[in-house]
Design an enzyme around this catalytic site. Structure first.
Site, short mmCIF file in Angstrom:
data_model
loop_
_atom_site.label_atom_id
_atom_site.label_comp_id
_atom_site.label_asym_id
_atom_site.label_seq_id
_atom_site.Cartn_x
_atom_site.Cartn_y
_atom_site.Cartn_z
N PHE A 1 -5.86 20.75 -24.80
CA PHE A 1 -6.55 19.51 -25.16
C PHE A 1 -7.92 19.55 -24.47
O PHE A 1 -8.09 20.23 -23.46
CB PHE A 1 -5.72 18.29 -24.73
CG PHE A 1 -6.42 17.00 -25.06
CD1 PHE A 1 -6.60 16.62 -26.38
CD2 PHE A 1 -6.95 16.19 -24.06
CE1 PHE A 1 -7.29 15.46 -26.69
CE2 PHE A 1 -7.62 15.02 -24.37
CZ PHE A 1 -7.80 14.66 -25.69
N ASP A 2 -8.90 18.80 -25.00
CA ASP A 2 -10.29 18.87 -24.49
C ASP A 2 -10.39 18.72 -22.96
O ASP A 2 -11.11 19.45 -22.31
CB ASP A 2 -11.21 17.75 -25.01
CG ASP A 2 -10.96 17.33 -26.43
OD1 ASP A 2 -9.97 17.79 -27.03
OD2 ASP A 2 -11.75 16.53 -26.93
N ASP B 1 2.08 20.46 -20.64
CA ASP B 1 1.22 19.30 -20.84
C ASP B 1 2.03 18.36 -21.73
O ASP B 1 2.16 18.57 -22.94
CB ASP B 1 -0.10 19.73 -21.49
CG ASP B 1 -1.02 18.54 -21.79
OD1 ASP B 1 -0.58 17.38 -21.61
OD2 ASP B 1 -2.16 18.75 -22.22
N HIS C 1 -20.04 14.23 -29.32
CA HIS C 1 -19.51 13.37 -30.37
C HIS C 1 -19.31 11.92 -29.94
O HIS C 1 -19.27 11.03 -30.78
CB HIS C 1 -18.20 13.95 -30.94
CG HIS C 1 -17.12 14.15 -29.92
ND1 HIS C 1 -17.22 15.08 -28.92
CD2 HIS C 1 -15.93 13.54 -29.75
CE1 HIS C 1 -16.13 15.03 -28.18
NE2 HIS C 1 -15.34 14.10 -28.65
N ALA D 1 2.18 15.04 -22.74
CA ALA D 1 1.78 13.71 -23.22
C ALA D 1 2.74 13.17 -24.29
O ALA D 1 3.11 12.01 -24.28
CB ALA D 1 0.35 13.75 -23.76
N LYS E 1 0.67 7.80 -23.79
CA LYS E 1 1.19 8.09 -25.13
C LYS E 1 2.67 7.73 -25.17
O LYS E 1 3.03 6.58 -25.34
CB LYS E 1 0.96 9.56 -25.48
CG LYS E 1 -0.48 9.91 -25.83
CD LYS E 1 -1.32 10.24 -24.65
CE LYS E 1 -2.66 10.82 -25.02
NZ LYS E 1 -3.57 10.90 -23.87
N TYR F 1 0.82 -1.21 0.00
CA TYR F 1 0.00 0.00 0.00
C TYR F 1 0.86 1.26 0.00
O TYR F 1 0.51 2.27 -0.60
CB TYR F 1 -0.96 0.03 1.21
CG TYR F 1 -2.00 1.11 1.02
CD1 TYR F 1 -3.17 0.85 0.32
CD2 TYR F 1 -1.79 2.40 1.50
CE1 TYR F 1 -4.12 1.84 0.10
CE2 TYR F 1 -2.72 3.40 1.28
CZ TYR F 1 -3.89 3.12 0.58
OH TYR F 1 -4.81 4.10 0.35
N1 F0G Z 1 -3.29 16.19 -22.80
C1 F0G Z 1 -3.17 15.87 -24.10
C2 F0G Z 1 -2.34 16.71 -24.99
C3 F0G Z 1 -3.83 14.73 -24.60
O1 F0G Z 1 -3.71 14.42 -25.88
C4 F0G Z 1 -4.61 13.94 -23.71
C5 F0G Z 1 -5.32 12.75 -24.19
C6 F0G Z 1 -4.70 14.33 -22.36
C7 F0G Z 1 -4.02 15.46 -21.94
C8 F0G Z 1 -5.52 13.56 -21.36
O2 F0G Z 1 -4.90 12.38 -21.04
O3 F0G Z 1 -6.48 10.59 -21.81
O4 F0G Z 1 -4.63 10.11 -20.19
O5 F0G Z 1 -6.59 11.42 -19.48
N2 F0G Z 1 -5.49 12.49 -25.41
C9 F0G Z 1 -6.12 11.31 -26.00
C10 F0G Z 1 -6.23 11.46 -27.49
C11 F0G Z 1 -7.37 10.87 -25.33
O6 F0G Z 1 -6.84 10.57 -28.11
O7 F0G Z 1 -5.69 12.41 -28.05
P1 F0G Z 1 -5.69 11.06 -20.60
#
Ligand code: F0G
Length: 460
Positions: free
Chosen positions: A125-126, A216, A451, A218, A259, A73
């Site tokens: 990112f979204d 950010d 979407h 990724a 990623k 843990y």
């Molecule tokens: N930041 C970026 C630039 C991303 O592309 C993503 C995720 C996230 C944050 C969020 O990360 O999915 O691990 O919670 N991108 C995926 C895509 C979902 O298909 O581009 P996560």
């Protein structure tokens, strides 16, 4: 562009069979899915390019690491391994694992943002935008104008527009800007890289106004590879050296490790040296993600992540990885199929607005092309355009997106050159009958993030 293909720097020990449906079966499946690719069962997909996130293939080293999971843990040895690997690669003192990228955003963003504050990014990112807004703040995108021109070559279309950034800071007041966010690579602009010069310049502006710069991260390794390929002075530097310099310009990073760290689940928060901030991060991680030495992951996941971080910055791997995009892009060049050019790091973004010019934005050209790719060859992609943007929350009107892309996101170490050829051939055959492809209208949609679940029907 040259169509040289860098052969895989690995061999295949285990295979996952994929089903091949007939064209008639695919027509039936996509109709049943209401022409929404998210509603398809993955076993009905031949080549799955919906996302490059969490879809990569782990190595023998990573699978062996999974067996060495220490599921204590607290204080597991895998956490120590991960901490050491990440401290080494990024040069940050404090490393906090979380279960994925958006969990890192959920933990960090409300500490630095709140009502009345702004976050300015090269592009959110979204999920990042969603967490800025959940924190009560507003998200502003500030990408260079070259990003909007899909045809003209520019080496770093992901860059922050630093002139506009300064104007925005003056307009909103530095004390109201809670964060500057640099997304590397810039996913929404087509996986486009950010240059070292632009990171340095943005970091200088952030420091001048005392605003924290969050990376950010990724697709940090792909970004580093582009810097080595394209930026003067970095040709002879190693990916490791480039990554260290890139992160030296930030104060904090959030990362989806699904990623470039080539794991199926995982995320990280890094803090360069601010102990107070680290205390706040720990205090929020425990209730949301779990104790700090596992952060929502199993010990085995931490180990796979520690190993994946190292594999993700291997030069030969990155050369093959970006080489796949370049190979596919070169085949599209020959066939005059328009895409965000030069090609990005994790995906090819087909310019559906140009390929299907007769389909207006409100009939979703990016989505129409995505449906066609499935019908043609069982390829699953997604719309990054007006269908994804949804309706204006104030007027209820369909938003007209700046781009109408169909994103071909390539999972890491999963598909071979032959799969890439299937993709290029499918696009060529669609191009030949482009005039006969119709747009779509929405029959049913939820209020937010429509979407994922909306139901569509062909316009004719
Ligand atoms: N930041 C970026 C630039 C991303 O592309 C993503 C995720 C996230 C944050 C969020 O990360 O999915 O691990 O919670 N991108 C995926 C895509 C979902 O298909 O581009 P996560």
């Amino acid at each position: 562009m040259k169509s040289k293909y860098y052969a895989e720097p690995f061999k295949i020990k285990m295979v996952e069979p994929i089903k091949i449906l007939t064209a008639e079966e695919r027509l039936e499946k996509i109709k049943e899915a209401n022409y929404n690719l998210f509603s398809l069962d993955s076993e009905d997909v031949y080549i799955d390019l919906l996302s490059d996130s969490g879809t990569g293939a782990m190595s023998t080293g990573q699978w062996a690491g999974m067996m060495a999971g220490d599921e204590a843990y607290s204080g597991s040895k895998n956490f120590k391994n991960l901490e050491r690997a990440a401290q080494n690669i990024f040069g940050y003192k404090y490393i906090q694992p979380v279960h994925q990228g958006r969990a890192a955003e959920k933990v960090v963003l409300p500490i630095l943002l709140g009502p009345g504050k702004y976050a300015i990014s090269n592009m959110h990112f979204d999920t990042t935008r969603a967490h800025v807004e959940i924190a009560g703040a507003r998200a502003i995108d500030c990408v260079v104008p070259e990003a909007l021109d899909t045809e003209t070559y520019s080496p770093f279309k992901g860059n922050m527009d630093t002139k506009r950034l300064k104007k925005l800071i003056a307009e909103y007041g530095a004390k109201n800007i809670g964060l500057i966010i640099m997304t590397i690579t810039n996913n929404s602009a087509g996986g486009q890289p950010v240059s070292m010069e632009n990171l340095r310049e943005t970091s200088k502006i952030a420091a001048e106004y005392n605003i924290p710069l969050l990376i950010d991260a990724a697709r940090f390794a792909e970004n580093a590879y582009f810097i080595k390929q394209r930026e003067k002075g970095y040709e002879d530097k190693s990916i490791r050296e480039i990554v260290l310099e890139m992160f030296s310009y930030g104060k904090i990073f959030t990362m989806s490790s699904k990623k470039d760290a080539i794991v199926n689940i995982g995320g990280l928060i890094g803090i360069k040296d601010d102990e107070g901030l680290y205390e706040e991060v720990k205090a929020r991680t425990i209730p949301f993600e779990g104790f700090i030495s596992y952060g929502g992951l199993a010990g085995r996941d931490l180990e796979a992540l520690a190993i994946g971080l190292e594999e993700g910055i291997d030069y030969n791997y990155l050369k093959y990885r970006i080489g796949q995009m370049e190979y596919l892009a070169a085949r599209l060049d020959k066939a005059n199929i328009p895409y965000q050019s030069p090609v990005g790091g994790h995906a090819v973004f087909i310019d559906a607005k140009k390929l299907l010019p007769h389909i207006p934005y409100y009939e979703f050209p990016g989505q129409a092309l995505a449906v066609e790719l499935y019908k043609e060859a069982g390829i699953r992609t997604c719309d990054i355009g007006s269908f994804m943007m949804g309706n204006d929350p104030d007027t209820g009107e369909q938003i007209e997106s700046q781009f109408e892309f169909t994103r071909l996101a390539i999972p890491r170490r999963v598909y071979t050159q032959s799969h890439l050829d299937v993709i290029a051939d499918a696009l060529m055959s669609i191009k030949e009958r482009a005039d006969s492809i119709s747009g779509y209208k929405i029959n049913w949609e939820p209020e937010i993030l429509r979407h994922f679940t909306a139901k569509l029907v062909p316009k004719k």
